[in-house]
Design an enzyme around this catalytic site. Structure first.
Site, short mmCIF file in Angstrom:
data_model
loop_
_atom_site.label_atom_id
_atom_site.label_comp_id
_atom_site.label_asym_id
_atom_site.label_seq_id
_atom_site.Cartn_x
_atom_site.Cartn_y
_atom_site.Cartn_z
N ASP A 114 50.08 -33.56 34.19
CA ASP A 114 50.95 -34.71 34.01
C ASP A 114 50.52 -35.71 35.10
OD1 ASP A 114 53.38 -36.16 33.29
OD2 ASP A 114 54.12 -35.49 35.24
N ASP A 170 52.54 -39.04 36.37
CA ASP A 170 53.64 -39.47 37.24
C ASP A 170 54.41 -38.27 37.77
OD1 ASP A 170 53.22 -42.16 37.04
OD2 ASP A 170 54.65 -42.47 35.42
N GLY A 207 58.96 -38.35 32.39
CA GLY A 207 58.22 -37.79 31.26
C GLY A 207 58.63 -38.36 29.91
N VAL A 208 59.68 -39.21 29.91
CA VAL A 208 60.22 -39.78 28.66
C VAL A 208 59.50 -41.10 28.36
CG1 VAL A 208 62.35 -40.68 27.64
CG2 VAL A 208 62.44 -38.67 29.09
N ASN A 236 50.21 -46.60 30.64
CA ASN A 236 49.52 -47.22 31.78
C ASN A 236 48.60 -46.23 32.49
OD1 ASN A 236 50.74 -49.97 31.82
ND2 ASN A 236 52.64 -48.79 32.05
P1 B16 Z 1 54.85 -46.18 30.50
P2 B16 Z 1 54.28 -38.88 32.86
C1 B16 Z 1 55.87 -40.89 32.15
O1 B16 Z 1 54.69 -40.44 32.74
C2 B16 Z 1 56.91 -41.22 33.21
O2 B16 Z 1 57.33 -40.04 33.88
C3 B16 Z 1 58.11 -41.85 32.56
O3 B16 Z 1 59.08 -42.19 33.53
C4 B16 Z 1 57.68 -43.09 31.78
O4 B16 Z 1 58.78 -43.69 31.10
C5 B16 Z 1 56.60 -42.69 30.77
O5 B16 Z 1 55.52 -42.10 31.45
C6 B16 Z 1 56.08 -43.89 30.00
O6 B16 Z 1 55.40 -44.72 30.89
O7 B16 Z 1 56.01 -47.12 30.44
O8 B16 Z 1 53.89 -46.47 31.64
O9 B16 Z 1 54.13 -46.05 29.18
O10 B16 Z 1 55.26 -38.26 33.80
O11 B16 Z 1 54.31 -38.29 31.45
O12 B16 Z 1 52.90 -38.98 33.44
MG MG Z 2 55.83 -36.58 35.24
#
Ligand code: B16
Ligand code: MG
Length: 214
Positions: A10, A12, A47-48, A119
């Site tokens: 993962d 973030d 993760g959402v 991102n």
């Molecule tokens: P974006 P991960 C997730 O990343 C984040 O934990 C989550 O808070 C965020 O809403 C999601 O990515 C979408 O991110 O707005 O940049 O597309 O933890 O799956 O790496």
């Molecule tokens: Mg994460």
């Protein structure tokens, strides 16, 4: 080499820590709508996906918004989030994370990213990790967000490996649920370690070396 031939990370909360930027950007949206937003609500967004995160924030909103208005809010959040990400540099990558990744790679393991974020590539660039991973599965190639296993199944597929050969590393409960649903073993950090569902509960990222025999 140990039981695994691939590791899916993962992003973030595992490779980097952009929680504070998500928080600042969503806070601005919530303030504009006049609704409460705090760290506890922010923790539910781990993760959402972006649009699902907005729906969680809107649980406290009394009015009705059209799909176009919701998309405009999500875009506004993302624009601010990306401005904040622009300030990141390779100095934001912890030596522990980089040394562990290098050790796993030196031991012959293939490394992939499995992130909900659209991102991902921008963040990896800011951290000086462009081109480092053998495969990237992220918010740009999935149709279903964690706890659905799609992002990890596609990462394993990009590596040319079966789920049982790959270890998923996560900080979010939704990510551990996704790993279980996909048939992966998982290593949890933080909340994901505490939830009791991860195959391995870790205190430090470096413990991956022992788990993977690297
Ligand atoms: P974006 P991960 C997730 O990343 C984040 O934990 C989550 O808070 C965020 O809403 C999601 O990515 C979408 O991110 O707005 O940049 O597309 O933890 O799956 O790496
Ligand atoms: Mg994460």
């Amino acid at each position: 080499m140990g039981k695994y031939t691939g590791v899916i990370f993962d992003l973030d909360g595992v490779i980097c820590f952009t929680d504070k930027y998500h928080y600042q950007a969503w806070k601005r949206v919530a303030d504009k709508l006049g609704i409460e937003f705090n760290e506890t609500i922010n923790n539910r967004l781990r993760g959402v996906s972006r649009m699902d995160s907005l729906e969680i924030i809107l649980e406290r909103y009394d009015g009705t918004l059209s799909q176009a208005e919701k998309e405009a809010l999500a875009t506004e959040k993302n624009d601010l989030y990306r401005q904040l990400l622009s300030g990141m540099s390779p100095a934001d990558l912890s030596p522990e994370v980089k040394e562990t990744l290098d050790a796993l790679r030196a031991a012959g393991l293939k490394l992939a990213i499995g992130s909900s974020s659209k991102n991902t590539k921008f963040i990896l660039e800011r951290l000086g990790l462009s081109g480092y991973f053998d495969a990237i599965s992220d918010g740009t190639n999935i149709t279903r967000s964690k706890p659905d296993p799609q992002v990890f199944l596609m990462a394993a597929d990009f590596l040319g490996m079966k789920p049982e050969s790959c270890l998923v590393v996560e900080d979010a409960q939704a990510g551990i649920q996704a790993a279980c649903a996909g048939g992966f073993d998982s290593a949890g950090l933080g909340e994901a370690a505490a939830c009791g569902k991860a195959t391995y509960a870790m205190d430090t990222f470096a413990q991956l070396r022992t788990i993977c025999g690297a």
